[in-house]
Design an enzyme around this catalytic site. Sequence first.
Site, PDB file in Angstrom:
ATOM      1  N   SER A 154       0.652  -1.164  -0.094  1.00  0.00           N
ATOM      2  CA  SER A 154       0.007  -0.103  -0.077  1.00  0.00           C
ATOM      3  C   SER A 154       0.810   1.335   0.001  1.00  0.00           C
ATOM      4  O   SER A 154       1.837   1.473  -0.708  1.00  0.00           O
ATOM      5  CB  SER A 154      -0.896  -0.007   1.055  1.00  0.00           C
ATOM      6  OG  SER A 154      -1.824   1.055   1.192  1.00  0.00           O
ATOM      7  N   ASP A 213      -8.271  -4.999  -6.408  1.00  0.00           N
ATOM      8  CA  ASP A 213      -7.622  -3.947  -5.606  1.00  0.00           C
ATOM      9  C   ASP A 213      -7.951  -2.469  -6.302  1.00  0.00           C
ATOM     10  O   ASP A 213      -7.031  -2.457  -7.312  1.00  0.00           O
ATOM     11  CB  ASP A 213      -6.268  -4.237  -5.461  1.00  0.00           C
ATOM     12  CG  ASP A 213      -5.699  -3.376  -4.255  1.00  0.00           C
ATOM     13  OD1 ASP A 213      -6.378  -2.381  -3.737  1.00  0.00           O
ATOM     14  OD2 ASP A 213      -4.620  -3.620  -3.787  1.00  0.00           O
ATOM     15  N   HIS A 269      -7.591  -5.498  -1.237  1.00  0.00           N
ATOM     16  CA  HIS A 269      -6.429  -4.609  -0.818  1.00  0.00           C
ATOM     17  C   HIS A 269      -5.608  -5.068   0.237  1.00  0.00           C
ATOM     18  O   HIS A 269      -4.419  -5.163   0.211  1.00  0.00           O
ATOM     19  CB  HIS A 269      -6.705  -3.023  -0.768  1.00  0.00           C
ATOM     20  CG  HIS A 269      -5.438  -2.334  -0.633  1.00  0.00           C
ATOM     21  ND1 HIS A 269      -4.317  -2.151  -1.556  1.00  0.00           N
ATOM     22  CD2 HIS A 269      -5.218  -1.522   0.709  1.00  0.00           C
ATOM     23  CE1 HIS A 269      -3.362  -1.522  -0.866  1.00  0.00           C
ATOM     24  NE2 HIS A 269      -4.014  -1.110   0.121  1.00  0.00           N
TER      25      HIS A 269
END
Length: 289
Positions: A154, A213, A269
Amino acid sequence: RLLALLSFMHISLTADFSDSLARNTFLPLASGAYGDQQQECLDKHIPGAKMSLHVEIECDNVTSTDTCSGYTAVHEGEKFVALVFRGTNTDEQLDLEIYTTLSDEKVPFRDGGNVVPYFNDAFNKIWDDGGLGDDLRRLAILYPTYKLYITGHSLGGALAALGAVHVAKNSLFPSENILYYTFGEPRTGDKQFANLLDSLILQSHYRVVHNHDMIPHCPFLSMKYYHHATEVWYQNDMAVGDSYTVCVGQEDPKCSDSNKFNLNFDPDHPHYYGIEVPSYGRSGCTHNS
């Protein structure tokens, strides 16, 4: 000839990507950046690896819980140094990342190109104020022939991109010794920055994307942000043996760019290779929830 060269590059890069290395080494490293149990994650997944320095520092003025973090580690048996960055820590931090990206202009990165301002500030604070850069330079002197593994999930993936460019541009480690795998990495900078990363790290740099995602689709292409190469896209649960597609280009429409509308944050995600990355790292890589 150009088509033959591109075909050869695609075959080479596909062969070079290692699902096992991503799954069993890089993802545990990235997971370990969450929380403060890095050594426990290393002991469980990469026995013999020792954490060198863990940095956690306030990276905005909204709340004291909005911190940015990274760590270094070394494995003398397998001869690699690891440079790892943590993802977003709180909902408030995520909101601020989104707000500043939408409202503020890109800012020049110290080594070239223009990048998301929040990412730039976070990297500078971890690297300079937190001392992560000094520790990596120390490790580079101690272990000049080792591989350097760079990773993050991320936000950590964006910071890893900045770290990779800085390390390679300043020759802290030889470019051919850098292996770069990130997970759910957002677009970090403009075309100049994407080109710079691709020109500096000529092999073994991969952005792993899980199915729908949404974070790798942010910030938007319409805002003139671009991904660097090379994307590895899993259109499944990422179980052992699941298939994946390797796309050589920066924004190859055959990979996740083909999925423009059916996007999500949860579950895809936080989940990579069957692991809920943040909570797994916070538990010392013990409890997967």
